[in-house]
Motif scaffolding. Sequence first.
Motif, PDB file in Angstrom:
ATOM      1  N   THR A 199       4.877   4.902   3.024  1.00 48.46           N
ATOM      2  CA  THR A 199       4.578   6.319   2.815  1.00 48.46           C
ATOM      3  C   THR A 199       5.854   7.013   2.375  1.00 48.46           C
ATOM      4  O   THR A 199       6.886   6.919   3.040  1.00 48.46           O
ATOM      5  N   GLN A 214       2.223  -0.835   4.745  1.00 43.39           N
ATOM      6  CA  GLN A 214       1.986   0.542   4.298  1.00 43.39           C
ATOM      7  C   GLN A 214       3.326   1.227   4.045  1.00 43.39           C
ATOM      8  O   GLN A 214       4.171   1.268   4.940  1.00 43.39           O
ATOM      9  N   ASP A 252       5.013   1.271   7.559  1.00 42.40           N
ATOM     10  CA  ASP A 252       4.082   1.168   8.689  1.00 42.40           C
ATOM     11  C   ASP A 252       4.396   2.231   9.739  1.00 42.40           C
ATOM     12  O   ASP A 252       4.351   1.990  10.943  1.00 42.40           O
ATOM     13  N   VAL A 296       0.889  -1.159   0.000  1.00 37.51           N
ATOM     14  CA  VAL A 296       0.000   0.000   0.000  1.00 37.51           C
ATOM     15  C   VAL A 296       0.925   1.206   0.000  1.00 37.51           C
ATOM     16  O   VAL A 296       1.573   1.511   0.998  1.00 37.51           O
TER      17      VAL A 296
END
Length: 176
Positions: A77, A75, A57, A11
């Motif tokens: 980012t 996750q 994360d 993600v």
Amino acid sequence: MAGTELTISLVVNGARRELLLEPRVSLLDALRERLDVTGPKKGCNQGACGACTVLLDGERVNACLTLAVQAHGRQVTTVEGLASGDILHPLQAAFIERDGFQCGYCTPGQLCSAVGMLREFQRRVPSAVTPPQQSGPAEWSTEEIRERLSGNLCRCGAYNGIVQAVHQAFDAEVPR
């Protein structure tokens, strides 16, 4: 085994992405070369400069030293995911206001690292300069910021602006 490819799911900045790649591909190469996410930079490719720092994360990692398969189901980012639409993350706005960059090459890694270090500080994860605490919140100092960002190099020497930007953005968020 060379030539063996795996399907991984990540993600990235809120969007689920699936990739077919060899297990030895770094997260940095997967992001930049396969997903066209170009915020994280390839500086030293040895984990020494921090230009590739992303949040995995919510924890900061050097994407050049992290295998993409290690991020499977997690996750990721990058600097592109910090803003909310057209609204900059407070740290991004502070970097602009405080001249926390010159050439900008290290800026994505500096930003992701600073967001991650705030989370570490809020969870009371000590750094090498954190004094032993008896009670109460730890002090958010310039020394603490410099230590926690020491893995992110700026070859232009914009450190004073970076530290000022971090202070500006985080003073409201860190409990005193």
